[in-house]
Design a protein around this motif. Structure first.
Motif, PDB file in Angstrom:
ATOM      1  N   GLU A   1      46.635  70.290  40.621  1.00 30.51           N
ATOM      2  CA  GLU A   1      48.033  69.847  40.680  1.00 30.51           C
ATOM      3  C   GLU A   1      48.777  70.232  39.417  1.00 30.51           C
ATOM      4  OE1 GLU A   1      48.093  65.654  41.414  1.00 30.51           O
ATOM      5  OE2 GLU A   1      47.385  65.884  43.485  1.00 30.51           O
TER       6      GLU A   1
ATOM      7  N   PRO B   1      52.857  79.584  39.419  1.00 30.25           N
ATOM      8  CA  PRO B   1      52.055  78.950  38.366  1.00 30.25           C
ATOM      9  C   PRO B   1      51.644  80.000  37.336  1.00 30.25           C
ATOM     10  CG  PRO B   1      51.280  78.279  40.531  1.00 30.25           C
ATOM     11  CD  PRO B   1      52.300  79.359  40.745  1.00 30.25           C
TER      12      PRO B   1
ATOM     13  N   ALA C   1      49.474  73.947  39.382  1.00 27.01           N
ATOM     14  CA  ALA C   1      50.529  74.326  40.322  1.00 27.01           C
ATOM     15  C   ALA C   1      51.909  73.943  39.789  1.00 27.01           C
ATOM     16  CB  ALA C   1      50.288  73.669  41.672  1.00 27.01           C
TER      17      ALA C   1
ATOM     18  N   THR D   1      54.701  76.157  35.980  1.00 34.89           N
ATOM     19  CA  THR D   1      55.208  77.473  36.357  1.00 34.89           C
ATOM     20  C   THR D   1      55.548  78.289  35.112  1.00 34.89           C
ATOM     21  OG1 THR D   1      57.487  76.686  36.442  1.00 34.89           O
ATOM     22  CG2 THR D   1      56.192  76.567  38.500  1.00 34.89           C
TER      23      THR D   1
END
Length: 182
Positions: free
Chosen positions: A92, A137, A95, A98
């Motif tokens: 998580e 990401p 992701a 970024t």
């Protein structure tokens, strides 16, 4: 030990019930008809349950393989539930981290260091030019993706801009590495 035929014959009841397989693996039959694989084990004297997925998405063979992997982790002194939770949190976080987020932090760092407004403005412009990878990401960006963005800028005849853009991207990646994001 369960067979696929026995599993397919299971019917839901008013209350959830368990059907044992072997070595702590069982199938939880929900009133809704859902069939959920669970592995029951003890770690540090505490009983724990690990969710392995639902049938038929996770087949009998896959559930047994996952149970065996969890048992191997237990043998190594690792709690499978904690390990699964750590992997999910790490995924998580990766992701959510970024390229644009890390680049924004890098630009803020440049401002705090007292860089000139023109340098900051140029850095924001470089970030806008890298919109092809900005939402991805940072840990998942490959050199080929960056090269593709740079080639697009170069094809428009902006060779010097492409060089400076590559340099800016490199600084952002190094900042991401220094802050443990890549």
């Amino acid at each position: 030990m369960l067979t696929v035929v026995q599993i397919r014959a299971l019917k839901p009841a008013e209350r959830p019930y368990k059907v044992a397989d072997s070595d702590g693996l069982y199938l939880l039959v929900q009133p809704s008809g859902a069939l959920l694989w669970r592995f029951r084990y003890r770690c540090c004297g505490i009983e724990r349950k690990l969710s392995l997925g639902s049938f038929p998405d996770v087949t009998l063979v896959q559930a047994r393989r996952k149970r065996d992997e969890a048992k191997a982790e237990l043998d190594d002194g690792i709690d499978p539930v904690e390990e699964k939770r750590q992997r999910r949190l790490k995924a998580e976080l990766a992701a959510q981290t970024t390229f644009a987020l890390v680049a924004g932090e890098y630009i803020e760092k440049m401002e705090r260091e007292g860089r000139s407004p023109a340098t900051i403005k140029k850095a924001r412009w470089f970030l806008a030019l890298l919109d092809g990878i900005a939402k991805r990401p940072i840990a998942a960006i490959t050199p080929h993706e960056l090269l593709d963005v740079l080639k697009r800028v170069e094809r428009r005849g902006h060779h010097e801009t492409a060089l400076r853009l590559r340099s800016f991207a490199g600084r952002v990646f190094r900042y991401g590495f220094a802050t443990l994001r890549t």
